[in-house]
Write an enzyme that holds these catalytic residues in place. Structure first.
Site, short mmCIF file in Angstrom:
data_model
loop_
_atom_site.label_atom_id
_atom_site.label_comp_id
_atom_site.label_asym_id
_atom_site.label_seq_id
_atom_site.Cartn_x
_atom_site.Cartn_y
_atom_site.Cartn_z
CG MET A 162 -2.03 -1.17 1.19
SD MET A 162 -2.97 -1.04 -0.50
CE MET A 162 -3.78 -2.63 -0.23
CB CYS A 163 4.41 1.93 0.12
SG CYS A 163 4.89 1.79 1.77
CG HIS A 164 1.09 6.56 -2.14
ND1 HIS A 164 0.28 6.27 -1.14
CD2 HIS A 164 -0.27 6.69 -3.42
CE1 HIS A 164 -0.92 6.30 -1.27
NE2 HIS A 164 -1.25 6.70 -2.56
CG MET A 175 5.74 2.73 5.54
SD MET A 175 5.63 1.99 7.08
CE MET A 175 6.19 0.15 6.47
CD GLU A 176 9.00 5.30 1.27
OE1 GLU A 176 7.85 5.18 0.47
OE2 GLU A 176 8.38 5.67 2.29
CG ASP A 188 24.19 -11.99 2.65
OD1 ASP A 188 24.03 -13.36 2.63
OD2 ASP A 188 24.86 -11.30 1.58
#
Length: 183
Positions: free
Chosen positions: A94-96, A130-131, A145
Site C-alpha cells: 500500500m506504499c505510494h 516506511m522507506e 548476509d
C-alpha cells in the site's frame, strides 16, 4: 439462526466496526485499496529510522578491520539500504511511489553490535517513514548476509545474531516554503 444468517450478521458487525475505525486502505466491501493522495498538497517530509544487529565481538572486530571475506560490510550495507529506500513501493503493497530527495545512512559500531540509522527526505503528498524502515531492515539484513560465515556456530546456527529495536525515531512534515529545523 442459520449459519448463513449468522455469517451475514457477523459481516454486518464487522462493516460497522470498520466504519467506526475509519479504515483508509479498504473499500466498502472490505477489499484492500491504495489511499488516494491526489488531492493533498505537496509538503516537505523527513523520517528517521534506526535498528541494531547484535553480533559476536570477533565479528564486529573483523568488520572494523575490514577482514570479512565477502568484502566491505558497511559499504555494502549502505548501498543495500539506499536501494531498499528507493524500492519500498515495490515491496510494501500500500506504499505510494514517492520522489526520494535525500537518503542518509549512519552506522554506530559498538563492541558487539552495529546500529544503522537511515534518514529519508521527500517532497510529496505522503510520508517517508516506511522507506526509512525498509532502509534499516535491508541494511541490517545485508550486514547479516555479509557476516554469516563468521557468526555461524558449529551446528550452522546463529545463537548470538539478531536484529532488534527497529523503529521510527522521528517523522517531520512542513509546508513548502516553511523552514523547519532539519528540513
Amino acid at each position: 439462526m442459520s449459519g448463513e444468517e449468522r455469517r451475514d450478521e457477523e459481516v454486518g458487525d464487522a462493516a460497522a466496526a470498520d466504519d467506526e475505525r475509519d479504515l483508509t486502505h479498504v473499500d466498502e466491501a472490505g477489499n484492500a485499496q491504495m489511499v488516494d493522495v491526489g488531492g493533498k498538497p505537496d509538503t516537505r517530509r523527513r523520517a528517521v529510522a534506526r535498528g541494531t544487529i547484535h553480533l559476536t565481538e570477533p565479528t564486529v572486530a573483523a568488520i572494523r578491520d575490514d577482514e570479512i571475506g565477502k568484502g566491505d560490510v558497511l559499504g555494502t550495507a549502505r548501498i543495500g539500504a539506499i536501494q531498499a529506500v528507493k524500492h519500498t513501493w515495490e515491496t510494501i503493497p500500500m506504499c505510494h511511489q514517492i520522489p526520494i530527495t535525500n537518503v542518509e545512512t549512519a552506522f554506530d559500531v559498538a563492541d558487539d553490535a552495529v546500529t544503522l540509522t537511515v534518514t529519508v527526505e521527500t517532497t510529496g503528498k505522503t510520508g517517508c517513514e516506511m522507506e526509512a524502515l525498509e532502509g534499516v531492515t535491508t541494511g541490517l539484513n545485508v550486514v547479516w548476509d555479509m557476516v554469516k560465515a563468521a557468526e555461524k556456530d558449529a551446528d550452522g546456527q546463529y545463537p548470538d545474531t539478531r536484529t532488534t529495536d527497529v523503529r521510527v525515531v522521528t517523522k517531520e512534515k512542513s509546508e513548502l516554503g516553511e523552514e523547519k529545523s532539519g528540513l
